[in-house]
Design an enzyme around this catalytic site. Structure first.
Site, short mmCIF file in Angstrom:
data_model
loop_
_atom_site.label_atom_id
_atom_site.label_comp_id
_atom_site.label_asym_id
_atom_site.label_seq_id
_atom_site.Cartn_x
_atom_site.Cartn_y
_atom_site.Cartn_z
N GLU A 162 81.97 -7.30 8.59
CA GLU A 162 83.09 -6.64 9.27
C GLU A 162 84.03 -5.97 8.28
O GLU A 162 84.52 -4.87 8.53
CB GLU A 162 83.86 -7.64 10.14
CG GLU A 162 83.08 -8.14 11.34
CD GLU A 162 82.63 -7.01 12.27
OE1 GLU A 162 83.27 -5.94 12.30
OE2 GLU A 162 81.62 -7.20 12.98
N ASP A 205 87.45 -2.02 18.41
CA ASP A 205 87.47 -1.10 17.28
C ASP A 205 87.61 0.33 17.84
O ASP A 205 87.77 0.51 19.05
CB ASP A 205 86.22 -1.26 16.39
CG ASP A 205 84.96 -0.75 17.06
OD1 ASP A 205 85.00 -0.47 18.28
OD2 ASP A 205 83.93 -0.62 16.37
N TYR A 224 91.35 -7.39 14.73
CA TYR A 224 89.98 -6.93 14.96
C TYR A 224 88.97 -7.89 14.30
O TYR A 224 88.03 -8.36 14.94
CB TYR A 224 89.78 -5.50 14.42
CG TYR A 224 88.32 -5.19 14.31
CD1 TYR A 224 87.58 -4.90 15.46
CD2 TYR A 224 87.64 -5.30 13.09
CE1 TYR A 224 86.22 -4.69 15.38
CE2 TYR A 224 86.28 -5.09 13.01
CZ TYR A 224 85.57 -4.79 14.16
OH TYR A 224 84.23 -4.61 14.09
#
Ligand code: SF4
Length: 355
Positions: free
Chosen positions: A41, A142, A124
């Protein structure tokens, strides 16, 4: 099961079917290792999958456990990150790994709330780790998800405005299946935005959601999502002087709060323009070496999100190195420079013209 939002239904099953047929086989989708998911990520923020994939593989290979990352030297981590840009991501990830090892015995928190308590992990990333690593029913938002929601529901809220985050999070959370499919659903929304409902030329003709898509119905596909905030691009001019003494070159680590913090660069004169040879006589320190300049490169440009940098290189051979060592520059053998973390443009220039 169809999810309800403001009296409308989101075609969850259609999206999941699309995902089964179209998803890319990516290594971080085949693991429940929360640390590896976190690595992916961080690497994939602001980075395309194709570019991020080899970095993910390098990081997993070099630092298979979070302890390996925490114990690594920062310069080593930055060297591995070289070329990916946004180096603060690597520095923060490294610090957070150290925090997890020191305070949590190397165990990643297993839920959104606790993940968010970590300094380097934002909403996020916390949601992605909680959903993909631990199947928590939390929506992951996102840029892709913002786009799909905005178009599908015809939402005209400016996604750069402060209220947008709350509004979109609420919608995303409402349509998230409240069962074991939530993880897949999050993955599917992101993949759908990346492959089908793309920023330019979305494939509306063969879209499984087209019959219910508000943007398509209203002819607003190209207008949505609305993002008003314009990024102001600052222009900077970097004049690099490559001082060489007995086959060694002067470099220094950049330690002020600026781009490329922690990376090495050559002697830098930042000016309001790229310097011409005749202007060098008025530049501090450089004025002593105007006649020793061996070559001047062409002007390169390097684009970052908020900055456009113009760069030129001047090569100078010197007899005495003290004037630079007094300014904390170190002289490195050419083969040592290869292993120092450097901004990618400098690394490429070094490879082509110095090595
Ligand atoms: S119809 Fe077009 S705009 Fe609407 S969700 Fe599908 S790809 Fe996106």
């Amino acid at each position: 099961m169809e999810a309800e939002q403001k009296g409308k239904y989101f075609p969850t099953e259609k999206l999941l079917e699309w995902y089964e047929k179209n998803k890319r086989d990516l290594p971080w989708r085949n693991t429940k290792n929360a640390y590896h998911i976190w690595l992916s990520e961080v690497i994939l923020q602001q980075t395309r999958v194709k570019q991020g994939l080899p970095y993910y593989q390098k990081f997993v290979q070099n630092y298979p456990q979070i302890e390996n990352l925490a114990n690594a030297q920062e310069s080593e981590v930055l060297r591995l990150w070289q070329g990916l840009g946004y180096y603060s991501r690597a520095r923060n990830m490294h610090k957070t790994a150290q925090e997890i090892v020191e305070k949590l015995a190397g165990k990643m928190p297993d839920n959104y709330k606790d993940l968010l308590k970590l300094k380097g992990i934002g909403k996020y990333t916390a949601a992605a780790i909680a959903s993909f690593g631990f199947d928590e029913q939390v929506a992951v938002l996102d840029g892709n998800v913002y786009r799909v929601l905005s178009r599908f529901f015809g939402i005209e809220t400016d996604i750069a405005s402060p209220k947008a985050e709350k509004e979109f999070r609420e919608i995303a959370q409402n349509i998230l299946p409240k069962n074991e499919k939530s993880n897949q659903f999050n993955q599917a929304m992101m993949e759908f935005g990346a492959l089908q409902c793309t920023p330019q030329s979305p494939d509306c003709l063969f879209c499984p959601l087209e019959s219910q898509c508000k943007a398509l119905e209203k002819g607003k596909v190209n207008e949505l999502p609305i993002k008003s905030k314009k990024i102001k691009i600052k222009e900077r001019f970097f004049n690099y002087f490559i001082f060489e003494h007995q086959n060694k070159i002067a470099l220094k680590v950049r330690n002020k709060k600026d781009i490329w913090e922690g990376l090495y660069d050559f002697y830098l004169v930042e000016h309001h323009e790229i310097l011409q040879k005749k202007q060098l006589e008025s530049i501090d320190l450089i004025q002593n070496y105007v006649n020793d300049i061996q070559s001047i490169s062409k002007i390169y440009t390097h684009i970052l999100t908020h900055q456009k940098i113009f760069i030129s290189f001047f090569h100078i051979n010197i007899d005495q190195k003290e004037i630079l060592t007094q300014k904390n520059y170190q002289f490195f053998e050419k083969n040592e420079i290869e292993n120092l973390p450097k901004p990618i443009l400098l690394a490429n220039y070094y490879k082509e013209f110095i090595k």
